[in-house]
Scaffold this motif. Structure first.
Motif, PDB file in Angstrom:
ATOM      1  N   GLN A  77       0.821  -1.206   0.000  1.00  0.00           N
ATOM      2  CA  GLN A  77       0.000   0.000   0.000  1.00  0.00           C
ATOM      3  C   GLN A  77       0.857   1.259   0.000  1.00  0.00           C
ATOM      4  O   GLN A  77       0.522   2.238  -0.655  1.00  0.00           O
ATOM      5  CB  GLN A  77      -0.948   0.009   1.198  1.00  0.00           C
ATOM      6  CG  GLN A  77      -1.983   1.112   1.144  1.00  0.00           C
ATOM      7  CD  GLN A  77      -2.867   1.031  -0.092  1.00  0.00           C
ATOM      8  OE1 GLN A  77      -3.324  -0.037  -0.480  1.00  0.00           O
ATOM      9  NE2 GLN A  77      -3.093   2.168  -0.733  1.00  0.00           N
ATOM     10  N   LYS A  78       1.970   1.219   0.706  1.00  0.00           N
ATOM     11  CA  LYS A  78       2.882   2.373   0.735  1.00  0.00           C
ATOM     12  C   LYS A  78       3.365   2.712  -0.667  1.00  0.00           C
ATOM     13  O   LYS A  78       3.397   3.880  -1.060  1.00  0.00           O
ATOM     14  CB  LYS A  78       4.063   2.047   1.650  1.00  0.00           C
ATOM     15  CG  LYS A  78       5.067   3.140   1.794  1.00  0.00           C
ATOM     16  CD  LYS A  78       6.178   2.710   2.729  1.00  0.00           C
ATOM     17  CE  LYS A  78       7.192   3.787   2.942  1.00  0.00           C
ATOM     18  NZ  LYS A  78       8.266   3.391   3.852  1.00  0.00           N
ATOM     19  N   ASP A  81       0.538   4.006  -3.047  1.00  0.00           N
ATOM     20  CA  ASP A  81       0.258   5.425  -2.861  1.00  0.00           C
ATOM     21  C   ASP A  81       1.218   6.313  -3.657  1.00  0.00           C
ATOM     22  O   ASP A  81       0.870   7.426  -4.042  1.00  0.00           O
ATOM     23  CB  ASP A  81       0.318   5.795  -1.383  1.00  0.00           C
ATOM     24  CG  ASP A  81      -0.810   5.162  -0.582  1.00  0.00           C
ATOM     25  OD1 ASP A  81      -1.819   4.752  -1.188  1.00  0.00           O
ATOM     26  OD2 ASP A  81      -0.670   5.071   0.651  1.00  0.00           O
ATOM     27  N   SER A  84       0.208   7.547  -7.353  1.00  0.00           N
ATOM     28  CA  SER A  84      -0.573   8.766  -7.563  1.00  0.00           C
ATOM     29  C   SER A  84       0.313   9.992  -7.751  1.00  0.00           C
ATOM     30  O   SER A  84      -0.120  10.998  -8.301  1.00  0.00           O
ATOM     31  CB  SER A  84      -1.514   8.996  -6.382  1.00  0.00           C
ATOM     32  OG  SER A  84      -0.774   9.183  -5.199  1.00  0.00           O
TER      33      SER A  84
END
Length: 87
Positions: A77-78, A81, A84
């Motif tokens: 998830q890091k 992110d 984006s």
């Protein structure tokens, strides 16, 4: 965390795809030295440590080993992110 090079972008996209990276497929991201590029352009700048799976071989001429690098589930998830930031 700032994405500063095209190699970093390609590493992020590759690891998010779930495919391990090794000396056998490093050419997919247009790099020549897998361990150096991963350490300099991915692990240190983004503060993650990849899984390293040791692959060994032995044939009639030689034997040896290399590493397959993959993204840890805890860091997925890091890194996702970060996508984006450059899309």
């Amino acid at each position: 965390m700032k994405i500063t090079s095209p190699i970093q972008k390609r590493l992020i996209k590759h690891f998010l795809s779930g495919t391990p990276l090794s000396i056998k497929n490093i050419w997919l991201i247009k790099c020549s030295n897998c361990s150096r590029e991963i350490r300099r352009n991915f692990e240190i700048p983004f503060g993650v440590e990849l899984n390293r799976k040791t692959i060994t071989w032995k044939d009639e001429y030689s034997d040896g080993y290399y590493f397959e690098y993959s993204l840890k589930n805890s860091d997925y998830q890091k890194i996702k992110d970060l996508v984006s930031l450059f899309e």
